[in-house]
Design a protein around this motif. Structure first.
Motif, PDB file in Angstrom:
ATOM      1  N   ASP A 164       0.889  -1.212   0.034  1.00  0.00           N
ATOM      2  CA  ASP A 164       0.037  -0.007   0.018  1.00  0.00           C
ATOM      3  C   ASP A 164       0.835   1.228  -0.079  1.00  0.00           C
ATOM      4  O   ASP A 164       1.666   1.371   0.902  1.00  0.00           O
ATOM      5  N   HIS A 215       1.789   6.392   6.770  1.00  0.00           N
ATOM      6  CA  HIS A 215       1.143   6.640   8.137  1.00  0.00           C
ATOM      7  C   HIS A 215       1.975   6.033   9.087  1.00  0.00           C
ATOM      8  O   HIS A 215       2.341   6.351  10.142  1.00  0.00           O
ATOM      9  N   ARG A 216       3.127   5.243   8.691  1.00  0.00           N
ATOM     10  CA  ARG A 216       3.984   4.707   9.519  1.00  0.00           C
ATOM     11  C   ARG A 216       5.324   5.758   9.945  1.00  0.00           C
ATOM     12  O   ARG A 216       5.670   5.539  11.283  1.00  0.00           O
ATOM     13  N   THR A 233       1.453   3.355   3.104  1.00  0.00           N
ATOM     14  CA  THR A 233       1.978   2.713   4.427  1.00  0.00           C
ATOM     15  C   THR A 233       3.162   3.445   4.956  1.00  0.00           C
ATOM     16  O   THR A 233       3.261   4.158   6.311  1.00  0.00           O
TER      17      THR A 233
END
Length: 242
Positions: free
Chosen positions: A4, A10-11, A7
Motif C-alpha cells: 500500500d 502512516h508509519r 503505508t
C-alpha cells in the motif's frame, strides 16, 4: 501481501506530525489508544471526539426490506470482505438472498474477491455495485436486511452509524472502535470467525423481531451523534490553545 503506497506515510510521517502537536483530536477511544501506544503520545494530550452524520440524509425511510445484505467500504484486506463473502456462502438457503458489495473497486484487491465469488459459484448472488452515488445510499441502506461490517480495524466506522441512522440492523466487529460506535445497538461478532458472521446474518435473515429490535436500538443510538456536538467539543479543545 500487496504494498500500500500510503503505508510509509502512516508509519513514518504521521507519527512525526503527531509528536509535534500541542494536542491531538481523534475520532474514537480506540484510535486514542492506538495513538498513545504506537506514537508514544501522552494520553492527556489526546481527546477522542465522535464524528456526526447528515441527519437529513441518513434517516429511516420506512421502506420494505429487500432480500440483500449490504457491505459498504473499500476492498482492502483489513476490511475483511473475504470473510463476509465466505459467511454468505455458509448461509443456509443462501439462494434466497443476495450480498451487495458497495464501494469503489480496487485493482489490487477487487479481482481477488471476484475470483473468490466465482470459485464459490455465487456470481448470480453477490453483486459488486462499485461506487454508489451519495443520493442512492439512503435507499440502498434502508432496504437491506442488515449492514455487514466486520472490519478488522476502524478509526471510527462511519457506515455503522449511517446504517443505524437509517434503521438498518448492523452486524459489526467486537474489536477496535466498532463497539464504541454501536453502543449495544448492533450484533457484535468476532471478525476472524466466518461462523459467527454467518450465524449473525442467518439470525437477521429469519427473525423479524430481532431486526425490529435492532432497528429501534440503532435509531436511538444514532440520535446521540451530531455534527453540532462534534463542533462544540472540538471548539472546547481549541479554546485551550487560542
Amino acid at each position: 501481501r500487496r504494498f500500500d503506497p500510503l503505508t510509509p506515510y502512516h508509519r513514518y510521517y504521521i507519527p512525526q506530525v503527531l509528536r509535534q502537536a500541542q494536542h491531538v483530536i481523534c475520532d474514537s477511544e480506540s484510535t486514542a489508544k492506538d495513538i498513545a501506544n504506537f506514537c508514544k503520545i501522552p494520553t492527556n494530550l489526546i481527546t477522542p471526539i465522535f464524528p456526526g452524520y447528515d441527519t437529513s440524509f441518513f434517516r429511516f425511510l420506512d421502506l420494505p426490506t429487500s432480500n440483500y445484505f449490504l457491505y459498504i467500504g473499500r476492498h482492502n484486506p483489513y476490511k475483511n470482505v473475504q470473510r463476509v463473502v465466505a459467511a454468505f456462502a455458509a448461509l443456509p438457503d443462501n439462494s434466497e438472498y443476495e450480498l451487495w458489495i458497495a464501494g469503489s473497486e480496487d485493482k489490487r484487491y477487487t479481482p481477488l474477491l471476484k475470483a473468490q465469488v466465482q470459485e464459490l459459484g455465487l456470481v448470480d448472488r453477490i453483486k459488486f455495485l462499485d461506487y454508489l452515488p451519495a443520493a442512492d445510499l439512503p435507499k440502498v441502506i434502508n432496504r437491506a436486511i442488515a449492514l455487514v461490517f466486520p472490519s478488522l480495524w476502524e478509526g471510527f466506522g462511519l457506515p455503522v452509524l449511517e446504517a443505524m441512522a437509517c434503521g438498518t440492523p448492523v452486524i459489526t466487529s467486537n474489536l477496535s472502535s466498532m463497539p464504541e460506535v454501536a453502543g449495544g445497538a448492533a450484533l457484535l461478532v468476532n471478525p476472524y470467525s466466518v461462523e459467527e458472521i454467518a450465524s449473525a446474518m442467518h439470525q437477521l435473515a429469519v427473525d423479524a423481531k430481532v431486526r425490529s429490535h435492532l432497528r429501534e436500538l440503532g435509531l436511538a443510538r444514532a440520535k446521540q451523534f451530531s455534527w453540532e456536538k462534534t463542533g462544540l467539543e472540538t471548539a472546547a479543545i481549541l479554546d485551550r490553545y487560542i
